[in-house]
Design a protein around this motif. Structure first.
Motif, mmCIF file in Angstrom:
data_model
loop_
_atom_site.group_PDB
_atom_site.id
_atom_site.type_symbol
_atom_site.label_atom_id
_atom_site.label_comp_id
_atom_site.label_asym_id
_atom_site.label_seq_id
_atom_site.Cartn_x
_atom_site.Cartn_y
_atom_site.Cartn_z
ATOM 1 N N UNK A 1 83.080 44.175 4.895
ATOM 2 C CA UNK A 1 83.757 44.652 6.320
ATOM 3 C C UNK A 1 84.189 45.898 6.089
ATOM 4 N N UNK A 2 83.421 46.716 6.555
ATOM 5 C CA UNK A 2 83.331 48.279 6.291
ATOM 6 C C UNK A 2 82.835 49.118 8.215
ATOM 7 N N UNK A 3 83.921 50.209 7.935
ATOM 8 C CA UNK A 3 84.055 50.781 9.754
ATOM 9 C C UNK A 3 82.839 51.793 9.539
ATOM 10 N N UNK B 1 87.504 55.879 5.358
ATOM 11 C CA UNK B 1 85.928 56.958 4.903
ATOM 12 C C UNK B 1 85.195 56.082 6.157
ATOM 13 N N UNK B 2 84.854 56.831 7.128
ATOM 14 C CA UNK B 2 83.711 55.820 7.288
ATOM 15 C C UNK B 2 82.176 56.313 7.268
ATOM 16 N N UNK B 3 80.977 55.364 7.008
ATOM 17 C CA UNK B 3 79.729 55.882 6.660
ATOM 18 C C UNK B 3 79.549 56.034 8.170
ATOM 19 N N UNK B 4 78.447 56.486 8.350
ATOM 20 C CA UNK B 4 78.227 57.597 9.291
ATOM 21 C C UNK B 4 76.042 57.072 9.748
ATOM 22 N N UNK B 5 76.068 56.552 10.749
ATOM 23 C CA UNK B 5 74.953 55.989 11.003
ATOM 24 C C UNK B 5 74.092 56.965 12.405
ATOM 25 N N UNK B 6 73.157 56.907 12.127
ATOM 26 C CA UNK B 6 72.053 57.632 13.382
ATOM 27 C C UNK B 6 71.805 56.506 14.115
ATOM 28 N N UNK B 7 71.385 57.517 15.407
ATOM 29 C CA UNK B 7 70.366 56.019 16.551
ATOM 30 C C UNK B 7 70.194 55.191 17.115
ATOM 31 N N UNK B 8 69.354 54.565 15.211
ATOM 32 C CA UNK B 8 68.449 53.697 14.880
ATOM 33 C C UNK B 8 69.909 53.062 13.747
ATOM 34 N N UNK C 1 72.769 49.919 -0.122
ATOM 35 C CA UNK C 1 72.346 50.311 1.312
ATOM 36 C C UNK C 1 71.212 49.634 0.579
ATOM 37 N N UNK C 2 70.050 48.391 2.112
ATOM 38 C CA UNK C 2 69.111 47.396 2.000
ATOM 39 C C UNK C 2 68.444 48.417 3.311
ATOM 40 N N UNK C 3 67.705 48.614 2.619
ATOM 41 C CA UNK C 3 66.375 49.644 3.529
ATOM 42 C C UNK C 3 67.152 50.478 4.939
ATOM 43 N N UNK C 4 68.294 51.204 3.661
ATOM 44 C CA UNK C 4 68.166 52.269 4.157
ATOM 45 C C UNK C 4 69.149 51.975 5.274
ATOM 46 N N UNK C 5 70.072 50.731 5.698
ATOM 47 C CA UNK C 5 70.997 50.497 5.917
ATOM 48 C C UNK C 5 72.268 49.576 5.762
ATOM 49 N N UNK C 6 73.371 50.636 5.643
ATOM 50 C CA UNK C 6 74.697 49.765 5.145
ATOM 51 C C UNK C 6 74.812 48.418 5.081
ATOM 52 N N UNK C 7 75.005 47.417 3.999
ATOM 53 C CA UNK C 7 75.453 46.325 3.891
ATOM 54 C C UNK C 7 76.659 46.061 3.108
ATOM 55 N N UNK C 8 77.332 47.204 3.116
ATOM 56 C CA UNK C 8 78.674 46.799 2.322
ATOM 57 C C UNK C 8 78.766 48.542 0.777
ATOM 58 N N UNK C 9 80.085 48.183 0.265
ATOM 59 C CA UNK C 9 80.292 49.813 -0.295
ATOM 60 C C UNK C 9 81.586 49.171 -1.559
ATOM 61 N N UNK C 10 80.637 49.498 -2.269
ATOM 62 C CA UNK C 10 81.943 49.839 -3.497
ATOM 63 C C UNK C 10 82.842 50.472 -3.462
#
Length: 153
Positions: free
Chosen positions: A12-14, A43-50, A133-142
């Motif tokens: 659960x991350x922002x 911190x926040x993980x930054x995502x693009x439009x997809x 990351x999995x397939x370029x998408x964030x699934x968690x953070x350590x």
């Protein structure tokens, strides 16, 4: 003992989009979650439009860019009206987009990596967090603090 990233990663991350304003990032970090370890998310993980991972924006990134640009040139700023400079810097900062401040070229982790491998990577490179990351998408953070908490609590 749990020894893999998947065993301790925070799921659960922002996140924030790269085209959002820094002002939104500031508010999200101010209202960040407190993890089991007692640490607050800064911190926040930054995502693009997809919704692909493109970087991380941290409290330190934001504070670094709050400083007036002339400080980057070794000028001491001893004879500066700081109140006026602060107001200008704050206004300019809040209007920027997250993509302008975020850290890029982030090294990630995968769920099946051993925790000691991740610890080694983080300590050697002075990383405080690694996105999972999995397939370029964030699934968690350590977080380094979570590894510490896991090993010593």
């Amino acid at each position: 003992m749990k020894t893999f990233v998947k065993d301790i990663m925070v799921t659960e991350f922002d996140t924030i989009r790269s085209d959002e304003t820094v002002e939104k990032a500031i508010q999200m970090i101010l209202n960040g979650k407190i993890r089991e370890t007692g640490d607050k998310t800064i911190s926040l993980m930054v995502l693009d439009k997809v919704m692909m991972f493109v970087g991380i924006i941290t409290m330190a990134d934001i504070l670094y860019h709050l400083r007036p640009a002339f400080l980057n040139y070794g000028i001491s700023g001893e004879h500066v009206s700081w109140d006026e400079q602060f107001d200008i810097a704050m206004k300019n900062l809040k209007e920027k987009e997250v993509r302008q401040l975020m850290s890029i070229n982030i090294v990630g982790a995968s769920v099946d990596e051993h925790l000691m491998v991740i610890l080694d990577r983080m300590v050697k490179n002075k990383y405080h967090r690694l996105p999972v990351l999995k397939g370029g998408r964030p699934i968690g953070i350590v977080y380094l603090s979570d590894i510490y908490f896991h090993f010593f609590s």
